[in-house]
Write a protein that holds these residues in place. Structure first.
Motif, short mmCIF file in Angstrom:
data_model
loop_
_atom_site.label_atom_id
_atom_site.label_comp_id
_atom_site.label_asym_id
_atom_site.label_seq_id
_atom_site.Cartn_x
_atom_site.Cartn_y
_atom_site.Cartn_z
N SER A 94 -9.33 -1.94 2.36
CA SER A 94 -9.73 -0.79 1.60
C SER A 94 -9.07 0.58 2.12
CB SER A 94 -11.43 -0.83 1.91
OG SER A 94 -12.20 -1.60 1.21
N GLU A 95 -9.01 0.61 3.30
CA GLU A 95 -8.14 1.66 4.11
C GLU A 95 -6.84 1.69 3.31
OE1 GLU A 95 -9.30 4.12 5.99
OE2 GLU A 95 -11.10 3.16 6.56
N ALA A 96 -6.09 0.69 3.39
CA ALA A 96 -4.69 0.79 2.67
C ALA A 96 -4.72 1.01 1.07
CB ALA A 96 -4.14 -0.67 2.77
N GLY A 97 -5.85 0.66 0.40
CA GLY A 97 -6.22 0.96 -1.11
C GLY A 97 -6.01 2.61 -1.00
N ARG A 98 -6.36 3.44 -0.13
CA ARG A 98 -6.57 4.91 -0.15
C ARG A 98 -5.08 5.32 -0.09
NH1 ARG A 98 -10.31 6.20 4.68
NH2 ARG A 98 -10.12 8.17 3.74
N ILE A 99 -4.16 4.76 0.30
CA ILE A 99 -2.52 5.15 0.32
C ILE A 99 -2.04 5.06 -1.13
CG2 ILE A 99 -0.48 5.03 1.30
CD1 ILE A 99 -2.32 6.07 3.45
N VAL A 100 -1.92 6.38 -1.64
CA VAL A 100 -1.60 6.20 -3.15
C VAL A 100 -0.02 6.80 -3.29
CG1 VAL A 100 -3.95 6.62 -4.05
CG2 VAL A 100 -2.62 8.45 -3.56
N ASN A 101 0.48 7.36 -2.27
CA ASN A 101 1.81 7.86 -2.42
C ASN A 101 2.72 6.74 -2.15
OD1 ASN A 101 4.34 8.69 -1.10
ND2 ASN A 101 3.65 10.80 -1.93
N ARG A 102 3.54 6.36 -3.07
CA ARG A 102 4.45 5.31 -3.07
C ARG A 102 5.26 5.10 -1.64
NH1 ARG A 102 5.57 0.03 -4.92
NH2 ARG A 102 7.98 -0.58 -4.78
N GLN A 103 5.95 6.48 -1.33
CA GLN A 103 6.66 6.31 -0.26
C GLN A 103 5.92 6.30 1.08
OE1 GLN A 103 10.32 6.55 0.28
NE2 GLN A 103 9.92 6.09 -2.03
N HIS A 104 4.74 6.70 0.95
CA HIS A 104 3.80 6.48 2.32
C HIS A 104 3.56 4.91 2.23
CE1 HIS A 104 2.34 10.92 2.20
NE2 HIS A 104 3.71 10.64 2.29
N ALA A 105 3.39 4.24 1.19
CA ALA A 105 2.83 2.86 1.25
C ALA A 105 4.02 2.07 1.70
CB ALA A 105 2.68 2.62 -0.11
N LEU A 106 5.22 2.49 1.43
CA LEU A 106 6.36 1.86 1.95
C LEU A 106 6.74 2.15 3.36
CD1 LEU A 106 9.01 2.36 -1.16
CD2 LEU A 106 7.67 0.21 -0.43
N GLN A 107 6.61 3.04 3.74
CA GLN A 107 6.82 3.45 5.04
C GLN A 107 5.50 2.49 6.10
OE1 GLN A 107 8.93 5.03 6.81
NE2 GLN A 107 10.03 5.93 5.39
N LEU A 108 4.26 2.55 5.50
CA LEU A 108 3.40 1.59 6.26
C LEU A 108 3.71 0.35 6.21
CD1 LEU A 108 0.61 1.48 7.57
CD2 LEU A 108 -0.40 1.64 5.27
N VAL A 109 4.32 -0.24 5.12
CA VAL A 109 4.70 -1.49 5.18
C VAL A 109 5.82 -1.70 6.15
CG1 VAL A 109 5.76 -3.39 3.87
CG2 VAL A 109 4.02 -2.10 2.94
N LYS A 110 6.58 -0.78 6.53
CA LYS A 110 7.78 -1.06 7.40
C LYS A 110 7.18 -0.73 8.66
CE LYS A 110 10.00 2.60 8.75
NZ LYS A 110 10.92 3.78 8.99
N GLU A 111 6.23 0.09 9.11
CA GLU A 111 5.75 0.11 10.48
C GLU A 111 4.88 -1.16 10.64
OE1 GLU A 111 6.89 2.00 12.45
OE2 GLU A 111 7.45 4.07 11.30
N MET A 112 4.25 -1.56 9.70
CA MET A 112 3.27 -2.82 9.83
C MET A 112 4.53 -4.01 10.32
SD MET A 112 0.80 -2.63 6.92
CE MET A 112 -0.31 -4.02 7.60
#
Length: 142
Positions: free
Chosen positions: A66-84
């Motif tokens: 649910s927390e991840a679903g709140r990230i709607v900006n594509r670049q932010h999502a990709l950065q989060l995946v990278k950091e994960m």
């Protein structure tokens, strides 16, 4: 790692990132010292105070999807995946539970499976290259 993206994150997004990182650290029931160091350093990079990060760490159950679903900006999502991916691979042991969290969060943000694979491969290559450089420069004995 490139920290320029941090300037574009809202405070709420920074908290979401940290909640997801805490879930990832807990996932394999083997909390490595490097994972804790990473978590503390990224909280500092995000400008999140110690009381807030301690509160997040003490939260018994975080609904990371649910927390991840709140990230709607594509670049932010990709950065989060990278950091994960960095966090999941930092102890040289990518557990299935960690991988499940990465995939579930990425999918919740609309990141395609093939993109997850590419990001993880890039992270692994970067970690290998960094360790190789340390050996070449005699900064690491193995």
């Amino acid at each position: 790692m490139d920290d320029e993206y941090i300037k574009t994150l809202s405070y709420e997004e920074k908290i979401i990132f940290l909640k997801i990182f805490c879930s990832l650290v807990r996932a394999d029931s083997n909390i490595d010292a490097e994972e804790i160091t990473f978590l503390k350093s990224i909280a500092a990079r995000y400008g999140v105070d110690n009381n807030t990060i301690i509160g997040i760490i003490k939260t018994p159950k975080i609904d990371y999807v649910s927390e991840a679903g709140r990230i709607v900006n594509r670049q932010h999502a990709l950065q989060l995946v990278k950091e994960m991916c960095v966090l999941a691979n930092i102890d040289n042991d990518l557990a299935d539970t960690e991988l499940d969290i990465v995939i579930d969060c990425a999918r919740a943000m609309g990141v395609e499976d093939n993109k997850i694979v590419l990001i993880n491969r890039w992270v692994l290559d970067s970690l290998i290259l960094s360790k190789t450089g340390q050996i070449i420069m005699e900064q690491n004995n193995g």
